[in-house]
Motif scaffolding. Sequence first.
Motif, PDB file in Angstrom:
ATOM      1  N   TYR A   1      -1.429  -2.919 -10.629  1.00 37.89           N
ATOM      2  CA  TYR A   1      -1.679  -1.634  -9.964  1.00 37.89           C
ATOM      3  C   TYR A   1      -3.161  -1.471  -9.670  1.00 37.89           C
ATOM      4  CZ  TYR A   1      -1.183   3.379  -9.022  1.00 37.89           C
ATOM      5  OH  TYR A   1      -1.171   4.613  -8.438  1.00 37.89           O
ATOM      6  N   HIS A   2      -3.476  -0.981  -8.477  1.00 39.39           N
ATOM      7  CA  HIS A   2      -4.867  -0.715  -8.100  1.00 39.39           C
ATOM      8  C   HIS A   2      -4.956   0.697  -7.531  1.00 39.39           C
ATOM      9  CE1 HIS A   2      -5.711  -5.165  -8.025  1.00 39.39           C
ATOM     10  NE2 HIS A   2      -4.441  -5.199  -7.655  1.00 39.39           N
ATOM     11  N   SER A   3      -5.947   1.465  -7.978  1.00 33.42           N
ATOM     12  CA  SER A   3      -6.081   2.804  -7.403  1.00 33.42           C
ATOM     13  C   SER A   3      -7.260   2.892  -6.422  1.00 33.42           C
ATOM     14  CB  SER A   3      -6.221   3.860  -8.503  1.00 33.42           C
ATOM     15  OG  SER A   3      -7.314   3.542  -9.326  1.00 33.42           O
TER      16      SER A   3
ATOM     17  N   LEU B   1      -1.135  -0.756  -4.326  1.00 34.66           N
ATOM     18  CA  LEU B   1      -2.266   0.171  -4.232  1.00 34.66           C
ATOM     19  C   LEU B   1      -1.765   1.580  -3.975  1.00 34.66           C
ATOM     20  CD1 LEU B   1      -3.558  -2.668  -3.001  1.00 34.66           C
ATOM     21  CD2 LEU B   1      -5.415  -1.119  -2.496  1.00 34.66           C
ATOM     22  N   ASP B   2      -2.352   2.540  -4.684  1.00 30.83           N
ATOM     23  CA  ASP B   2      -2.008   3.943  -4.454  1.00 30.83           C
ATOM     24  C   ASP B   2      -3.188   4.780  -4.914  1.00 30.83           C
ATOM     25  OD1 ASP B   2       0.835   5.605  -4.017  1.00 30.83           O
ATOM     26  OD2 ASP B   2      -0.605   6.696  -5.253  1.00 30.83           O
ATOM     27  N   ARG B   3      -3.278   6.021  -4.384  1.00 38.43           N
ATOM     28  CA  ARG B   3      -4.387   6.907  -4.772  1.00 38.43           C
ATOM     29  C   ARG B   3      -4.262   7.392  -6.203  1.00 38.43           C
ATOM     30  NH1 ARG B   3      -3.972  11.331  -0.131  1.00 38.43           N
ATOM     31  NH2 ARG B   3      -1.849  11.066  -0.850  1.00 38.43           N
ATOM     32  N   MET B   4      -3.007   7.536  -6.697  1.00 35.30           N
ATOM     33  CA  MET B   4      -2.774   8.143  -8.009  1.00 35.30           C
ATOM     34  C   MET B   4      -3.383   7.281  -9.115  1.00 35.30           C
ATOM     35  SD  MET B   4      -1.116  10.921  -7.324  1.00 35.30           S
ATOM     36  CE  MET B   4      -0.387  11.468  -8.855  1.00 35.30           C
ATOM     37  N   GLU B   5      -4.110   7.945 -10.028  1.00 33.82           N
ATOM     38  CA  GLU B   5      -4.699   7.215 -11.158  1.00 33.82           C
ATOM     39  C   GLU B   5      -3.899   7.419 -12.431  1.00 33.82           C
ATOM     40  OE1 GLU B   5      -8.807   8.315 -11.221  1.00 33.82           O
ATOM     41  OE2 GLU B   5      -9.226   7.209  -9.375  1.00 33.82           O
ATOM     42  N   SER B   6      -3.024   8.430 -12.430  1.00 34.38           N
ATOM     43  CA  SER B   6      -2.180   8.668 -13.606  1.00 34.38           C
ATOM     44  C   SER B   6      -0.767   8.979 -13.112  1.00 34.38           C
ATOM     45  CB  SER B   6      -2.746   9.834 -14.412  1.00 34.38           C
ATOM     46  OG  SER B   6      -2.807  10.984 -13.593  1.00 34.38           O
TER      47      SER B   6
ATOM     48  N   LYS C   1       3.433   6.204 -11.670  1.00 35.88           N
ATOM     49  CA  LYS C   1       3.326   5.039 -10.781  1.00 35.88           C
ATOM     50  C   LYS C   1       2.658   3.806 -11.414  1.00 35.88           C
ATOM     51  CE  LYS C   1       3.717   7.734  -6.555  1.00 35.88           C
ATOM     52  NZ  LYS C   1       3.045   8.220  -5.334  1.00 35.88           N
ATOM     53  N   PRO C   2       1.469   3.984 -12.070  1.00 42.56           N
ATOM     54  CA  PRO C   2       0.831   2.786 -12.651  1.00 42.56           C
ATOM     55  C   PRO C   2       1.736   2.077 -13.666  1.00 42.56           C
ATOM     56  CG  PRO C   2      -0.725   4.622 -12.595  1.00 42.56           C
ATOM     57  CD  PRO C   2       0.613   5.178 -12.214  1.00 42.56           C
TER      58      PRO C   2
ATOM     59  N   THR D   1       0.856  -1.187   0.000  1.00 45.69           N
ATOM     60  CA  THR D   1       0.000   0.000   0.000  1.00 45.69           C
ATOM     61  C   THR D   1       0.888   1.231   0.000  1.00 45.69           C
ATOM     62  OG1 THR D   1      -0.134  -0.160   2.403  1.00 45.69           O
ATOM     63  CG2 THR D   1      -1.947  -1.125   1.170  1.00 45.69           C
TER      64      THR D   1
END
Length: 333
Positions: A206-208, A187-192, A195-196, A164
């Motif tokens: 990767y999961h946001s 898992l991370d908050r970033m969607e772009s 990181k992904p 996480t």
Amino acid sequence: MDIPEPDLHEGSILVEAIAVGVCGTDVEIVEGKYGWAPHGQTHLVLGHESLGRVIDPGLSAGFKKGDLVVGIVRRPDPVPCSNCAVGEWDMCSNGQYTERGIKEINGYMSERWRIEPEYAIKIDPALGILGVLLEPATVVAKALEQVKFIGRRSYWEPRTLVVTGAGPIGLLAALFAKMYGMDVHVLDRMESGPKPDLVSELGATYHSGSIMDLDFEPDTIIECTGVGQVISESIQKLGANGILCLAGIGHGGTVRSVSLANVAASAVLRNNVIFGSVNANKRHWYKASQFLAKADRKWLSKLITRVERPENFMSALERKPDDIKVVIQFSGI
Ligand SMILES: [Zn+2]
């Protein structure tokens, strides 16, 4: 600041700084929330993620001019406690340890620094500037070693590992776990942003969203956010006999509508272990340097998202959304 040349009592090896990584601890020290100046002094030289080139190896036979070295951060306490006495200063039990750039000893964020040969780690010259990632990698090497040790309490064949928080520690944890052959999810908050892609390039997933949305129960979770909600959900999601390593340090925050007793009951009924891990001893420094030397350098280089000059140190301490690892570069590699 102009500071004196490093004194011989700081170590027989004289090193020219190449780069210093910046992390959340440095920001906290600058904000006055953490950190201690050396006794009798009003300033602390920052910097605990070092990389330098040996200018003068002194009398130490194991080093020569031009070697790339990284300095170990922690020094054992002077008593010493039984852990420090056997070189496991990362497990210091009396809290009187010192740390370069953090606690009572000047760090590596100066043009030249000195180091004792026993606290200098020579790195594979092919790593070049990527050697600056060694310190965060040692934190990961220790955390994964501890998971392995704890796993030996029973018959345990871990397959899935969830990380996480996709910061430097989380991404290095994903890298090392992939090198161990595990099925890795991050898992991370970033969607772009970077990181992904970094996660998928590792062959990890990767999961946001929330950890509660995963369609499996992880054997191991390396928690790097320090966020109460994420920690609470991690405990609830952990599989039977699973191990949760807390490696992130958060700041307050409350978890709503969760009964601590229910969270604990979930851990009891599944034989879960929840433990904290910080710092690293020389064994982990050695292991991490081997891991880094074997890792894909192109991938590692993408972790360094910003390089600043020493005069722009204030900008290096600012956090920007796409930052992973920010580095202050003192001299060319
Ligand atoms: Zn100690």
